[in-house]
Design a protein around this motif. Structure first.
Motif, short mmCIF file in Angstrom:
data_model
loop_
_atom_site.label_atom_id
_atom_site.label_comp_id
_atom_site.label_asym_id
_atom_site.label_seq_id
_atom_site.Cartn_x
_atom_site.Cartn_y
_atom_site.Cartn_z
N LEU A 94 -1.59 2.93 -4.25
CA LEU A 94 -1.64 1.46 -4.32
C LEU A 94 -2.37 0.95 -3.09
O LEU A 94 -2.08 1.37 -1.97
N ASN A 95 -3.28 0.00 -3.32
CA ASN A 95 -4.11 -0.49 -2.23
C ASN A 95 -3.93 -2.00 -2.06
O ASN A 95 -4.55 -2.79 -2.76
N ASN A 96 -3.01 -2.38 -1.18
CA ASN A 96 -2.80 -3.79 -0.82
C ASN A 96 -2.57 -4.65 -2.07
O ASN A 96 -3.24 -5.66 -2.30
N VAL A 97 -1.60 -4.26 -2.87
CA VAL A 97 -1.31 -4.94 -4.14
C VAL A 97 -0.23 -6.01 -3.94
O VAL A 97 0.80 -5.74 -3.32
N MET B 236 12.30 -0.47 -7.28
CA MET B 236 13.65 0.07 -7.43
C MET B 236 14.15 0.75 -6.15
O MET B 236 15.28 1.22 -6.10
N ASP B 237 13.30 0.84 -5.13
CA ASP B 237 13.64 1.46 -3.84
C ASP B 237 13.87 2.96 -3.98
O ASP B 237 14.60 3.57 -3.19
N PHE B 238 13.23 3.57 -4.98
CA PHE B 238 13.28 5.02 -5.10
C PHE B 238 12.33 5.67 -4.09
O PHE B 238 12.58 6.78 -3.63
N ILE B 239 11.24 4.98 -3.81
CA ILE B 239 10.32 5.39 -2.76
C ILE B 239 9.99 4.17 -1.92
O ILE B 239 10.18 3.03 -2.37
N ARG B 240 9.52 4.39 -0.72
CA ARG B 240 9.19 3.29 0.19
C ARG B 240 7.68 3.12 0.30
O ARG B 240 6.94 4.11 0.29
N PRO B 241 7.20 1.89 0.43
CA PRO B 241 5.77 1.68 0.59
C PRO B 241 5.30 2.11 1.98
O PRO B 241 6.07 2.09 2.94
N THR B 242 4.04 2.47 2.07
CA THR B 242 3.45 2.77 3.37
C THR B 242 3.28 1.48 4.17
O THR B 242 3.51 1.44 5.38
N GLU B 243 2.89 0.42 3.47
CA GLU B 243 2.75 -0.91 4.07
C GLU B 243 3.22 -1.94 3.05
O GLU B 243 3.23 -1.69 1.85
N THR C 171 0.86 -1.18 0.00
CA THR C 171 0.00 0.00 0.00
C THR C 171 0.90 1.23 0.00
O THR C 171 1.90 1.28 0.73
N LYS C 172 0.58 2.18 -0.85
CA LYS C 172 1.33 3.42 -0.88
C LYS C 172 0.37 4.59 -0.84
O LYS C 172 -0.52 4.73 -1.69
N LYS C 173 0.55 5.45 0.18
CA LYS C 173 -0.27 6.63 0.33
C LYS C 173 0.59 7.88 0.21
O LYS C 173 1.72 7.91 0.70
N PHE C 174 0.06 8.88 -0.46
CA PHE C 174 0.75 10.15 -0.61
C PHE C 174 -0.08 11.24 0.05
O PHE C 174 -1.32 11.21 0.03
N LYS C 175 0.62 12.21 0.60
CA LYS C 175 -0.05 13.37 1.19
C LYS C 175 0.67 14.63 0.71
O LYS C 175 1.86 14.81 0.97
#
Length: 303
Positions: A23-26, A54-61, A8-12
């Motif tokens: 992304l929602n629990n993919v 690629m580890d450019f960003i980290r997932p929220t979960e 899961t990836k959340k942006f604010k």
């Protein structure tokens, strides 16, 4: 080779804004030796997923795991991945050959080996004639080709491409697809995203669909096609008065030179053929109507 698990990836955008779920629990896996297409409309979450891999960003979960075939630590894994982003940056004042030598050197490939590989792949990418020119003189298609070539110079085991065929003309897309197929036949695992469904259908054995950040489908292209058969047959005939036919016809299409296409349900095809023969109507062909992957994609809603 890759396990993308419960991501899961959340942006604010700012403190007061509501979180946006990209992304929602993919979850999905990329097996070794596979050719996997990553489909979704713009904004579906494809690029976000690739950036997380690629580890450019980290997932929220969730987490991403790499099999030992790619390496036992992060450094080894990175050396065995070739990545072409959707919008790569090119140094405009470098000549093509200088850019490739620079990129190969960054991946710790010997200069002589780089030149040998450029000599091999340059003609296949149809870019060998322009390697003496500065990159600022290259077209969009030429930059895509040289970017792809740079991606495979260090002979990675896994190749990840983000919209590699976007913006190319039909000839350019065909030529790059041929290279993707050749790279895959050489034993490389290929994972590439696209919103051009026909490209995925043509060369991939497996497809992953994302829609609005949710996983819609993950599996074989052929299985998906078989699951979405519509049990319709179409018969091509040469000009005739169809009013004399009693078979229930779903659709009729007028083609050039007197050709007509008649669509009927599968249970009515035998009756149609019998009527056409009885009325001495010339039959050109009969075939099962198979929906394209694109039609299935836009009809699939997911669970």
């Amino acid at each position: 080779m890759i396990s993308f698990t419960n991501i899961t990836k959340k942006f604010k955008t700012d403190f007061y804004a509501q979180e946006f779920v990209a992304l929602n629990n993919v979850s999905f896996q990329i097996p070794q030796g596979s050719m996997v297409g990553f489909l979704g409309a713009n904004g579906a979450g494809k690029t976000t997923s690739l950036k997380i891999i690629m580890d450019f960003i980290r997932p929220t979960e969730g987490e991403v795991r790499f099999d030992k075939e790619l390496g036992l630590n992060k450094f080894e894994v990175n050396k065995n991945i070739g990545f072409l982003p959707e919008r790569p940056y090119f140094y405009p004042n470098l000549r093509g050959e200088e850019f490739l030598e620079f990129m190969g050197t960054l991946s710790e490939v010997q200069l002589q080996t780089i030149r040998e590989r450029v000599k091999f792949w340059g003609p296949r990418f149809k870019i060998d004639h322009a390697l003496k020119r500065e990159l600022k003189t290259y077209s969009k298609g030429m930059l895509q080709r040289i970017g792809f070539l740079a991606t495979i110079l260090h002979e990675p085991k896994l190749i990840i491409l983000d919209e590699p065929l976007s913006g190319l003309d039909p000839i350019g897309r065909k030529e790059l697809k041929d290279v993707i197929i050749e790279v895959h036949k050489n034993g490389k695992t290929v994972f590439f995203s696209s919103h051009i469904v026909s490209d995925i259908e043509e060369i991939c054995d497996r497809v992953i669909f994302l829609k609005e950040g949710n996983l819609v489908y993950d599996g074989s292209v052929q299985t998906l096609m078989n699951q979405n058969q519509n049990n319709i047959f179409e018969c091509k005939i040469v000009g005739a008065n169809l009013s004399q036919l009693k078979t229930n016809i779903i659709k009729t299409v007028e083609l050039s030179e007197g050709l007509k296409v008649i669509q009927v349900a599968s249970e009515n095809k035998d009756r149609l053929l019998a009527e056409l023969i009885t009325n001495q109507i010339s039959i050109v062909g009969l075939d099962f109507v198979r929906p394209s992957l694109e039609e299935i994609f836009y009809q699939t809603k997911g669970n």
